[in-house]
Design an enzyme around this catalytic site. Structure first.
Site, PDB file in Angstrom:
ATOM      1  CG  HIS A  18      -1.889   1.246   1.290  1.00 43.56           C
ATOM      2  ND1 HIS A  18      -3.028   1.186   0.876  1.00 43.56           N
ATOM      3  CD2 HIS A  18      -1.567   2.339   1.818  1.00 43.56           C
ATOM      4  CE1 HIS A  18      -3.665   2.298   0.954  1.00 43.56           C
ATOM      5  NE2 HIS A  18      -2.661   3.149   1.589  1.00 43.56           N
ATOM      6  CD  GLU A  19       1.484   3.600   3.600  1.00 39.86           C
ATOM      7  OE1 GLU A  19       1.727   4.664   3.191  1.00 39.86           O
ATOM      8  OE2 GLU A  19       0.570   3.410   4.260  1.00 39.86           O
ATOM      9  CG  HIS A  22       0.312   6.122  -0.738  1.00 39.24           C
ATOM     10  ND1 HIS A  22      -0.912   6.785  -1.549  1.00 39.24           N
ATOM     11  CD2 HIS A  22      -0.150   5.420   0.277  1.00 39.24           C
ATOM     12  CE1 HIS A  22      -1.994   6.306  -1.022  1.00 39.24           C
ATOM     13  NE2 HIS A  22      -1.579   5.632   0.241  1.00 39.24           N
TER      14      HIS A  22
END
Length: 418
Positions: A18-19, A22
């Site tokens: 997920h990170e 980003h």
């Protein structure tokens, strides 16, 4: 011990992916990524490479990518402030020492009259007891040193707010997108390892003590007709069975190139507030690269749809907060899944990854969806909302989410021990 290891690896993978979404989209857009963190709270590991500090933190309840300008910048120089300056070989300022200047005897001390660390990258001021105003150029990667902790400055073109609305939206959406992509990849691996359900209504396994076993079904049977209705796909077969709980069905199956008639009464089971019929059979599977790809996409879509339905039931009051699970509840469920084998653990990881992606897209403050909402509002009104006000909204939202996490965790503990 197996459960602990599985939980750490699974949760770490979900947060990392997920990170990383980003992170990589921020980098591609030219944003300065200050920190890539797994977990919250005190640091238990840190390593700085290039511009980014990579950390693992104590509380395994998520993670974050800290992008310059996504929250209001804390680097500020005020008129009258005494600072120390250090320079690179080209004569540009590469370190701004705010306090503890005695620890930097080589620094040139000045009194600030004006500083622009965002656009012009200059500092104007006077050396102590001198009247001539001096102007110093700042290296775009200069460090701001406070209490011996150095933070890289972020010129405006490296800040989140300087990028186009599309770039900012993609950076925010990239985290959930990577969770969906991870789920699809895992479903693809499951399709390759475990096989993809056959398109035709071929029975791969008959469950013990089920209506199908009592009726005489065998592994490998292909259902070709139910009553007067011809059957060509597994979906057609299951749709009729589900629609006739506790009703006798006459089926014709093909077995060893012969047609055999069987009579079966589907057992009634409750599912989503309605009764459905089940006879206790599983579809046959086949291993195919070409079929594993659409299978992975379809499974990801079906899980997204299922989770959205459950969320809508929560919003309409059909589910209560007591039914939500936090890290403790997820750990307990993982313990049960681990005991059923690696393939089920992979399926569970896919489901959690999709769930994490969807939850983060909810339009709530502090979540990716909440930040996307602010980008959307900016697009509609033609100008951004005051960063200070937006920061307050996200801070309050984060506090409320932490409170919800505490409540959910307490409910999990009560279910386990009370």
């Amino acid at each position: 011990m197996n459960t602990i290891i599985a939980f750490i690896l699974m949760f770490g993978l979900l947060v990392f992916v997920h990170e990383f979404g980003h992170f990589i989209f921020a980098k591609r857009a030219g944003m300065l990524v200050r920190e890539f963190a797994i977990g919250f709270g005190p640091k238990i590991f840190s390593n700085k490479k290039n511009e980014t500090l990579y950390t693992i933190r104590l509380l395994p309840i998520g993670g974050y990518v800290r992008v310059a300008g996504e929250d209001p910048e804390i680097i500020e120089l005020k008129p009258g402030q005494h600072i120390g300056l250090e320079f690179n070989p080209d004569g540009a300022v590469n370190k701004i020492i705010v306090n503890n200047k005695s620890k930097h005897p080589e620094a040139r001390v000045i009194e600030v009259e004006h500083a622009d660390l965002d656009h012009r990258l200059i500092i104007e001021g006077y050396e102590i007891d001198e009247e001539e105003k001096l102007t110093f150029s700042i290296d775009p990667k200069a460090g701001f040193v406070m209490d011996e902790v150095e933070t890289q400055i972020a010129p405006y073109d490296r800040q989140f707010a300087s990028k186009t609305k599309l770039q900012r939206a993609m950076q925010l959406f990239a985290g959930p997108m990577m969770n969906f992509l991870l789920a699809a990849v895992i479903f693809f691996l499951l399709g390759m390892l475990n096989g993809v359900p056959a398109d035709r209504a071929i029975i791969g396994n008959v469950v013990s003590d089920s209506p199908a076993e009592e009726a005489g079904f065998q592994d490998g049977d292909e259902v070709i007709r139910i009553g007067d209705t011809s059957i060509s796909t597994w979906e057609e077969f299951t749709e009729i069975v589900r629609a006739h709980p506790e009703e006798e069905l006459s089926m014709t199956v093909e077995r060893d190139n012969e047609q055999v008639d069987v009579q079966v009464v589907p057992k009634s089971n409750a599912a989503q507030d309605q009764e459905i019929g089940q006879i206790g059979v599983q579809a046959a599977t086949e291993k195919s690269l070409l079929k594993a790809i659409p299978y992975s996409v379809n499974q990801t879509y079906e899980w997204i749809k299922l989770i959205l339905v459950n969320l809508s039931m929560l919003v309409t009051g059909q589910f209560s907060l007591d039914m939500l699970s936090g890290p403790v509840g997820i750990y307990d469920a993982t313990d049960q899944v681990v005991q059923t084998g690696m393939l089920n653990l992979l399926m569970w990881t896919s489901a959690l990854s999709i769930n994490l992606g969807i939850i983060n897209l909810l339009p709530l403050p502090a979540l990716d969806g909440g930040r996307l909402l602010f980008v959307g509002i900016e697009a509609v009104r033609g100008k951004p909302i005051d960063p200070q006000k937006e920061g307050v909204v996200h801070f309050i939202g984060f506090a409320l989410l932490m409170l919800l996490m505490i409540v959910v965790t307490w409910n999990d503990i009560q279910r386990l021990f009370l």
